[in-house]
Every structure is written in structure tokens, then in C-alpha cells.
Write a protein that holds these residues in place. Structure first.
Motif, PDB file in Angstrom:
ATOM      1  N   GLU A 196      -8.813  10.481   5.270  1.00  0.00           N
ATOM      2  CA  GLU A 196      -8.041   9.618   5.842  1.00  0.00           C
ATOM      3  C   GLU A 196      -7.882   8.451   4.865  1.00  0.00           C
ATOM      4  O   GLU A 196      -7.069   7.734   4.758  1.00  0.00           O
ATOM      5  N   GLY A 197      -9.137   8.034   4.452  1.00  0.00           N
ATOM      6  CA  GLY A 197      -9.437   6.830   3.317  1.00  0.00           C
ATOM      7  C   GLY A 197      -9.049   5.750   4.249  1.00  0.00           C
ATOM      8  O   GLY A 197      -9.474   5.558   5.262  1.00  0.00           O
ATOM      9  N   TYR A 198      -8.236   4.713   3.417  1.00  0.00           N
ATOM     10  CA  TYR A 198      -8.147   3.265   4.190  1.00  0.00           C
ATOM     11  C   TYR A 198      -6.628   2.984   4.295  1.00  0.00           C
ATOM     12  O   TYR A 198      -5.891   3.279   3.450  1.00  0.00           O
ATOM     13  N   CYS A 199      -6.310   2.516   5.357  1.00  0.00           N
ATOM     14  CA  CYS A 199      -5.143   1.937   5.552  1.00  0.00           C
ATOM     15  C   CYS A 199      -5.120   0.565   6.037  1.00  0.00           C
ATOM     16  O   CYS A 199      -6.196  -0.134   6.659  1.00  0.00           O
ATOM     17  N   TRP A 224     -10.166   3.450  -2.913  1.00  0.00           N
ATOM     18  CA  TRP A 224     -10.401   2.607  -1.759  1.00  0.00           C
ATOM     19  C   TRP A 224     -11.212   1.200  -1.649  1.00  0.00           C
ATOM     20  O   TRP A 224     -10.357   0.539  -1.228  1.00  0.00           O
ATOM     21  N   TYR A 240      -3.326   5.576  11.062  1.00  0.00           N
ATOM     22  CA  TYR A 240      -3.481   5.113   9.816  1.00  0.00           C
ATOM     23  C   TYR A 240      -3.575   6.019   8.734  1.00  0.00           C
ATOM     24  O   TYR A 240      -3.816   6.015   7.421  1.00  0.00           O
ATOM     25  N   GLN A 277       0.809  -1.092   0.095  1.00  0.00           N
ATOM     26  CA  GLN A 277       0.067  -0.196  -0.022  1.00  0.00           C
ATOM     27  C   GLN A 277       0.743   1.261   0.030  1.00  0.00           C
ATOM     28  O   GLN A 277       1.907   1.309   0.709  1.00  0.00           O
ATOM     29  N   ASN A 282       6.183   5.563   2.830  1.00  0.00           N
ATOM     30  CA  ASN A 282       6.953   6.581   3.692  1.00  0.00           C
ATOM     31  C   ASN A 282       7.994   5.880   4.658  1.00  0.00           C
ATOM     32  O   ASN A 282       8.630   6.482   5.248  1.00  0.00           O
ATOM     33  N   MET A 283       8.015   4.612   4.620  1.00  0.00           N
ATOM     34  CA  MET A 283       8.734   3.790   5.515  1.00  0.00           C
ATOM     35  C   MET A 283       9.864   3.065   4.706  1.00  0.00           C
ATOM     36  O   MET A 283      10.507   2.551   5.267  1.00  0.00           O
ATOM     37  N   ARG A 343       0.628   4.014   1.555  1.00  0.00           N
ATOM     38  CA  ARG A 343       1.002   4.910   2.444  1.00  0.00           C
ATOM     39  C   ARG A 343       2.225   4.325   3.246  1.00  0.00           C
ATOM     40  O   ARG A 343       2.925   5.077   4.002  1.00  0.00           O
ATOM     41  N   PHE A 344       2.624   2.773   3.005  1.00  0.00           N
ATOM     42  CA  PHE A 344       3.803   2.440   3.820  1.00  0.00           C
ATOM     43  C   PHE A 344       5.222   2.774   2.819  1.00  0.00           C
ATOM     44  O   PHE A 344       6.022   2.730   3.586  1.00  0.00           O
ATOM     45  N   ALA A 393      -2.328   8.920   6.100  1.00  0.00           N
ATOM     46  CA  ALA A 393      -1.688   8.898   4.564  1.00  0.00           C
ATOM     47  C   ALA A 393      -0.094   8.888   4.992  1.00  0.00           C
ATOM     48  O   ALA A 393       0.583   8.018   4.512  1.00  0.00           O
ATOM     49  N   GLY A 394       0.431   9.875   5.520  1.00  0.00           N
ATOM     50  CA  GLY A 394       1.847   9.731   5.738  1.00  0.00           C
ATOM     51  C   GLY A 394       2.520   8.686   6.992  1.00  0.00           C
ATOM     52  O   GLY A 394       3.843   8.665   6.894  1.00  0.00           O
ATOM     53  N   LEU A 395       1.811   8.282   7.619  1.00  0.00           N
ATOM     54  CA  LEU A 395       2.048   7.247   8.714  1.00  0.00           C
ATOM     55  C   LEU A 395       3.049   8.043   9.815  1.00  0.00           C
ATOM     56  O   LEU A 395       4.011   7.265  10.118  1.00  0.00           O
TER      57      LEU A 395
END
Lengths: 211, 272
Positions: free
Chosen positions: B110-113, B67, B148, A71, A76-77, A73-74, B150-152
Motif C-alpha cells: 500500500e505504501g503511503y498516500c 515513501w 489510499y 503525488q 489516476n484522477m 497516485r492522484f 495505489a490506483g485510488l
């Protein structure tokens, strides 16, 4: 004088497995390392690991496979995940064109965050996974070759974790490239003037590079 | 009986006898009462009552394709061996889709993580979809804000805080992780984001969640610290972990023998 077992040369390589979510990264690793396939794997959260030990001629290669969450958003890591990697697989799902479009994005992310000691990009192989589910790429082979050339992949393979197709071939291919670049680095860090000493050790470490 | 009595006078108990509530949560909530207790502890019941019909309204919205696409890919990848989620398109997976989608409509920013799915699944094992939805909302917004997003960033920041707490509470584990350059996000991301639901034996997961709903995120930190102390806290244990990979293997496959439920709860209760 090389008789002793403890002289068997060992290589440890960190290899990343990246690509969009659901393309089969975990399945490829499980197939390769544990010789199994299941459609019931859990989604990877963050990162997972597996180790594959290969006998490479007279040497031992330990491949540390890093299975990285797909995903966005990960992403970023990823800087932390990529650190000190020697090679990578970028995986896409042949049945989902968007996952192929994302390949370039993954490659750019990789090249911008990790490089070898000599400043070169790490060896990266493109995997067209789920090829058991129809959609042949073979007749697109020339296009794929060109794509790899354009985007700095050392090669590509059609794979199926389900049918166990081409996965170890792809891994061997990547290992061969990693070993070759490793030798390039060894050569390049030693100035030419002392090359006589380097020659002997190079011969030792080089013997298994090109089968 | 004790719990039923607390349910009847919940506000009074929380306001005036919170210590007692806390102790009872640490002892473990009886399984038949867990659903109600979690909803009361998290105030999600209050939220549900304050928003009648809201969940249905969210469900009627189509949701954003980007999403829905990801959520659908994750539906069969949560607790695949749990009877509730085993069947493709079964009730468990349907409800999971409903609440995860509803959340993306509720908080489009926020959407989905992906880490929300196991959390939502644990909730669905205990309560109906609407209740689980509001409970999820509370976890995402009140208990673990930003985890959760976007940028974590929140989780990475907590990783750093966690590591500095480790330095104080278990220097040996800290030095070991530092020596092999094992960044906290390599092991704590899944622990924290999924509130240990994919990490610990099931009975321990429930005990941790009982305490978590009562005391909040500090429980997550404490459980993490206890785990590291148990696994990396002695010369003996470190002897066989002479490398980054060996250490990660140990941290990612916590055997039930490493940490018994009672010991875990006991240690969490006294730590820090």
C-alpha cells in the motif's frame, strides 16, 4: 459602437498547475493570486482552485487556476482534472533534480489526456521554481531552451514564489499563447470561403493578443 | 459515568446494546474519553493487544526511501497552525513520521498516500503513537479499504455511488452539479479521504469522527450529502452559484454558518 461596458470582451481560461509533490505549486498560485507567501501551506489533497482576473488591454481575462496534487497516485484522477484546460504550468524544484526528471512524465500525461479543439497540444510553460535557493539555471539557458523545444513547451521561467520572481511574467506569457491559439482555432473552424465575415470579428478578438 | 460503565463491559454493550452505544456516539463522546472510545469502537485496542511489540518492530525497519521521502515532505504540511504540529521536527511531526513510516513497512504493497497524513494527525491529537498507529490501520483496512491504495479506485467508485445517492436525496443539488460538469472527485476526494478533518469546523470534525468510528463509512456519505443539501439544496442558494468555479468555491470553503454542528449531527442522524 463599442462604448458600452458590457461589450468588454471576457475570456475564461482554465489553467493547470502540475508537477511533483512539494515543488511549490500551491505557493506559486497563492503568490500570484493573493500576493502572499507562507511556508505553512497544507499539502494539496486532490485538487484546489483559485481565480485571477487580469485586465488585458480592453479585455478581461479570468484565469481559473487548478492546483493539482503532486503525488503519483492522484495521477489516476488527472483525466477529470485536465478536462477543457487551455494552458498549463509544469513546475519543478530547482533544488531537487528528480522533480525535473518528472517534468517529461507530467508533460506526456498532459498531452495524452487533453488537447485543444483543433487537435493541438495545450500551451504549456515550464517553471523552475525555488530559484531563490541557489542553484542558478541561467547559465543553462540554452540547454533549457532546447529542452523546451524538444518537449513542446512554449517557454520556461525561473520563478520564486518566496521572492515573487517572474510569476506574473510567466502567467502573462502563457495567457498570450493561449489567446493566440484561441484565435487560431477560431480561424480554423470557419471555412475560408466565408472569411470576409470572419475578418471583422477576428479583428475584434485579436486586438489584445500581441502586446 | 455512562461511558465509563460501557468501557468496563464493552463487549456486552456492543453485542447487546449497540443501538444505545450508537445513540451515545451521536450525542458526542466526552472529550476526555474520546481516545479510549475511538480505540474500542474501532477494535484497534484489540489489535494492539494481539500484536505486542509489533509497532516497535516496524519502527526498527528502515523503510523504503521512496515513501520516506514523500512522508518527510508532508510532515510540516498537516494542521500547520495546531500547536502540536507547528514546530519543525517537534514531537507531533516526529510521531507523525513514525506512524506513517510504520504503516508503509506494515503494508509495503500500500505504501503511503498523502491523504493518510491528516487522518494520522487527528489520531495523534488524541492518543500516543502506538495506539494511533493501530487506529490508522483500522481506518485504512476496515473502515475505508482501498481509499489510499495505489490506483485510488475505491474512492472514485464511492464518488460515483455518492453522486447517485445525491440524485435520490437532493435532485436539485444533483442537477446543479451535473449542469456544470462538476465531477464528484473534484470535491469529495478530500472530504472522504480525510474524513472531513480539513473541511469542517473542528468541533464538527470530532462529532463526525465519533459517529464514524461507531457506524462506519456510511457516516461519511451522509455528512457529504447533508453538506451538499445545505449548500446547493435550494433555488435561493443556487442563484449566486452560476458557474463551475463559484460552485467549487462554495464547496471548498464551507463557512461555519453554513452548517452548525448541532444541525449537521441532527441531519446526519435522520438522513437516508
Amino acid at each position: 459602437q463599442m462604448g458600452g461596458q458590457n461589450l468588454r470582451k471576457e475570456h475564461l481560461y482554465k489553467v493547470l498547475v502540475i508537477g511533483d509533490l512539494g515543488v511549490g505549486k500551491t505557493s506559486i498560485i497563492r503568490r500570484y493570486v493573493h500576493q502572499t507567501f507562507s511556508s505553512n501551506y497544507r499539502a494539496t489533497i486532490g485538487v484546489d482552485f483559485a481565480l485571477k482576473v487580469l485586465n488585458w488591454d480592453s479585455e478581461t481575462v479570468r484565469l481559473q487556476l487548478w492546483d493539482i496534487a503532486g503525488q503519483e497516485r492522484f495521477g489516476n484522477m488527472t483525466r477529470v482534472y485536465y478536462r477543457e484546460a487551455m494552458g498549463a504550468f509544469i513546475v519543478f524544484d530547482v533544488t531537487r533534480p528528480t522533480t525535473f526528471e518528472a517534468v517529461i512524465k507530467w508533460k506526456e500525461d498532459l498531452d495524452s489526456k487533453v488537447m485543444l479543439a483543433n487537435g493541438q497540444r495545450i500551451a504549456t510553460v515550464l517553471l523552475a521554481n525555488k530559484c531563490d535557493q541557489g542553484r542558478e539555471l541561467s547559465n543553462n539557458g540554452i540547454k533549457m531552451d532546447q529542452f523546451c523545444k524538444d518537449h513542446g513547451f512554449v517557454g520556461w521561467f525561473e520563478t520564486s514564489a518566496k521572492d515573487n520572481l517572474n510569476i506574473s511574467d510567466a502567467a502573462n506569457f502563457l495567457v498570450k499563447h493561449i489567446m493566440a491559439t484561441e484565435n487560431d482555432i477560431l480561424k480554423s473552424v470557419v471555412p475560408d470561403t466565408i472569411s470576409p465575415q470572419m475578418d471583422s470579428s477576428r479583428q475584434m478578438s485579436c486586438s489584445g493578443c500581441f502586446k | 459515568m455512562k461511558w465509563l460503565d460501557m468501557f468496563c463491559h464493552w463487549d456486552k454493550w456492543v453485542k447487546h446494546h449497540f443501538q444505545k452505544v450508537k445513540l451515545r456516539c451521536r450525542k458526542g463522546i466526552p472529550s476526555s474519553l474520546r481516545s479510549k472510545a475511538w480505540q474500542l469502537l474501532s477494535d484497534s485496542q484489540e489489535l494492539l493487544e494481539a500484536n505486542p511489540g509489533k509497532f516497535e518492530e516496524l519502527e526498527r525497519e528502515p523503510g523504503e526511501a521512496k515513501w520516506l521521502d514523500i512522508i518527510e515532505k508532508d510532515l510540516h504540511r498537516q494542521f500547520p497552525f495546531h500547536e502540536m504540529f507547528a514546530a519543525r521536527g517537534g514531537h507531533g511531526q516526529q510521531d507523525l513520521f513514525r506512524i506513517l513510516k510504520a504503516y508503509t513497512v506494515y503494508r509495503p504493497d500500500e505504501g503511503y498516500c498523502q491523504a493518510q497524513a491528516p487522518v494520522a494527525a487527528v489520531l495523534l491529537m488524541h492518543m500516543p503513537a502506538e495506539q494511533a498507529f493501530w487506529c490508522l490501520v483500522q481506518i485504512c483496512e476496515k473502515y475505508l479499504p482501498g481509499y489510499y491504495s495505489a490506483g485510488l479506485e475505491a474512492i472514485q467508485l464511492d464518488g460515483e455511488i455518492f453522486f447517485s445517492l445525491l440524485r435520490r436525496t437532493c435532485p436539485m443539488a444533483y442537477r446543479h452539479l451535473k449542469k456544470f460538469k462538476i465531477d464528484p472527485i473534484l470535491y469529495m476526494t478530500e472530504w472522504f479521504m480525510c474524513i472531513f478533518s480539513r473541511t469542517l469546523p473542528w468541533s464538527s470534525v470530532l462529532r463526525v469522527w465519533d459517529m464514524f468510528f461507531c457506524e462506519g463509512v456510511k457516516i461519511v456519505f451522509r455528512v457529504g450529502l447533508v453538506l451538499l443539501k445545505q449548500m446547493l439544496g435550494s433555488v435561493d442558494k443556487l442563484r449566486e452559484l452560476q458557474g463551475m468555479y463559484e460552485t467549487m468555491e462554495r464547496l471548498r470553503n464551507i463557512s461555519p454558518d453554513t452548517i452548525r454542528e448541532e444541525v449537521l449531527v441532527q441531519e446526519v442522524s435522520v438522513s437516508v
